[in-house]
Write an enzyme that holds these catalytic residues in place. Structure first.
Site, PDB file in Angstrom:
ATOM      1  N   GLU A   1       6.698   4.930   7.509  1.00  4.09           N
ATOM      2  CA  GLU A   1       6.261   6.140   6.808  1.00  4.09           C
ATOM      3  C   GLU A   1       6.990   7.369   7.351  1.00  4.09           C
ATOM      4  OE1 GLU A   1       1.743   4.744   5.606  1.00  4.09           O
ATOM      5  OE2 GLU A   1       2.022   6.048   7.338  1.00  4.09           O
TER       6      GLU A   1
ATOM      7  N   THR B   1       0.869  -1.194   0.000  1.00  2.00           N
ATOM      8  CA  THR B   1       0.000   0.000   0.000  1.00  2.00           C
ATOM      9  C   THR B   1       0.903   1.241   0.000  1.00  2.00           C
ATOM     10  OG1 THR B   1      -0.260  -0.230   2.411  1.00  2.00           O
ATOM     11  CG2 THR B   1      -2.030  -1.094   1.028  1.00  2.00           C
TER      12      THR B   1
ATOM     13  N   SER C   1      -6.506  10.340  -0.500  1.00  2.00           N
ATOM     14  CA  SER C   1      -6.495  11.067  -1.787  1.00  2.00           C
ATOM     15  C   SER C   1      -5.275  10.712  -2.617  1.00  2.00           C
ATOM     16  CB  SER C   1      -6.522  12.559  -1.541  1.00  2.00           C
ATOM     17  OG  SER C   1      -5.426  12.965  -0.754  1.00  2.00           O
TER      18      SER C   1
ATOM     19  N   THR D   1      -1.461  -2.604  10.374  1.00  5.74           N
ATOM     20  CA  THR D   1      -1.822  -2.810   8.976  1.00  5.74           C
ATOM     21  C   THR D   1      -0.696  -3.600   8.332  1.00  5.74           C
ATOM     22  OG1 THR D   1      -2.492  -1.769   6.924  1.00  5.74           O
ATOM     23  CG2 THR D   1      -0.925  -0.556   8.277  1.00  5.74           C
TER      24      THR D   1
END
Length: 441
Positions: free
Chosen positions: A301, A177, A441, A215
């Site tokens: 991240e 992802t 988004s 996740t």
């Protein structure tokens, strides 16, 4: 498709990580084949659907899994748990996984969609109750089931399965992802009887990573024959020391699953807890899982540092782990590491509020805290707190040098016992906020 500045920035940084951490070859366990395809759930032809199949028929496979502890368990988690309960971990021969949609908090409709996915695999291999299903992506959206069904048909009708490196790498890519690189690890080991076996691991995850997983999806596949209850015990042991010892942001998701399948393609006696090889294999699986889990942290991240938190000399392993977890999850510690600030007070604070099972594990008059360099430079260890007293002569210049490294270690010596635990974490940067501020988004 609009690419946000955060995505573009991570794509640029991904080039270095890809070269560093993605292998160019590997050894894979006998009796497995894998496939991946772009079903259209993701745009621009990005791989988003993968299937793993056991093809060994010489003996029944065994499977085990560890799932999220989040109360909002996603449909794939509930369905896979049900399959393992019904089969007692025996005869599970397939995994189907999609990225781009988590199929989480989707109610009965989500359960029906997930069941349709796994039933399609069962029908294609002609065997009921033999498939685990996993999903990752945005929470609260319904699966684009028509696209996934077309993708599964594409895989089987066009026989996209293979056993070579490119097929395995494609599978690793299909579950990503916000990952900047696919996470694929392979290793060969030899038993005392001379038999060689292989472990292959694939994982995904970069954010919403916290102990008890997040996740995070992971598969460990081996061609060893391992008894089902033994496999479950082995996986829980290894997960508690690997995937449950990593933290990116302290957030826990709804889909996390670590699964292991042993198909028994290697001609050797079935391994159980009384086997002389049990401890060796459990140790090798644990070290292998740690290697795979650490890749998740390295892809955190917005992270700029990989940090090992090493807690030594505790009364109990669980207390050493709890303290390491508390340090790893502290937002103040993580931001100080990002800012290269040798603020040891934040580390002591995180130790002080850790919820220990045995309070005797922590004696404030015995604790030692250090930064440790990982690049071989001297002095390697910089003592910050000695026997509960701050070192007033800390070499701030050396501290800045250590904190400027991409890899570093925080060493905590409790001085109350002989148990130790390690956690792997990363810093927290401005980029983490940017990435997660516009994730959908």
């Amino acid at each position: 498709m609009r690419l946000s500045p955060a995505v573009l920035q991570r794509a640029t940084k991904a080039i270095d990580k890809y070269a560093l951490y993605v292998p160019t070859k590997g050894s894979f366990p006998q009796g497995f084949k894998v496939a991946s395809t772009a079903s259209g759930v993701k745009k621009n032809g990005v791989l988003d659907l993968g299937v793993i199949l056991n093809t060994n028929k010489s003996r029944a496979s065994t499977a085990a899994a560890v799932f999220t502890t989040n109360k909002f368990k996603a449909a794939p988690v509930l369905l896979s748990k049900k399959v393992l309960e019904a089969t007692h971990g025996k005869g599970v021969d397939a995994i189907v996984v999609n990225s781009g949609c988590a199929n989480s908090v989707t109610g009965d409709v989500g359960l029906a969609d997930g069941k349709a996915m796994l039933e399609m695999i069962n029908q294609n291999i002609g065997k009921d109750n033999s498939t685990l299903v996993m999903s990752t992506g945005v929470i609260g959206q319904r699966l684009k089931l028509d696209k996934i069904q077309n993708g599964i048909n594409d895989i089987f009708k066009n026989n996209k399965f293979g056993t070579d490196f490119d097929h395995w790498l494609g599978l690793a890519k299909s579950i990503n992802t916000t990952d900047t690189f696919p996470k694929l690890v392979t290793s060969k080991f030899t038993l005392p009887n001379g038999k060689e076996y292989t472990l292959t691991g694939i994982a995904k995850g970069a954010g919403m990573i916290c102990p008890n997983m997040a996740t995070l999806l992971g598969f460990v596949l081996t061609d060893l024959p391992i008894e089902s209850a033994t496999l479950q015990k082995m996986l829980r042991f290894s997960t508690s020391r690997s995937f449950n010892c990593i933290s990116v942001d302290g957030d826990m998701s709804t889909n996390d699953t670590i699964c292991m399948i042993a198909n028994g393609a290697v001609d050797t006696p079935v391994i159980n807890e009384s086997s002389p090889e049990f401890q060796q294999v459990q140790k090798q699986v644990t070290e292998f899982a740690q290697q795979l889990a650490q890749l998740v942290v390295r892809d955190g991240e917005g992270s700029t540092k990989f940090v090992t938190v090493n807690v030594q000399n505790a009364l109990k392993f669980e207390d050493a782990k709890t303290i390491a977890e508390s340090i790893s999850n502290s937002m103040l510690v993580k931001t100080a590491l990002y800012g290269q600030d040798a603020n040891w007070g934040r580390i002591l604070c995180a130790i002080g509020y850790a919820k220990l099972d045995n309070l005797k594990s922590l004696d404030v008059n015995k604790i030692n805290v250090s930064f440790v360099a990982t690049d071989g430079s001297e002095p390697r260890e910089l003592k910050l707190v000695v026997n509960g007293v701050p070192n007033l002569n800390v070499d701030e210049a050396r501290a800045s040098e250590i904190l400027a490294l991409n890899d570093l270690e925080v060493l905590v010596d409790l001085g109350t016992g002989s148990e130790e635990a390690q956690f792997w974490t990363c810093d927290l940067s401005h980029e983490y906020v940017t990435i997660n501020g516009d994730y959908r988004s």
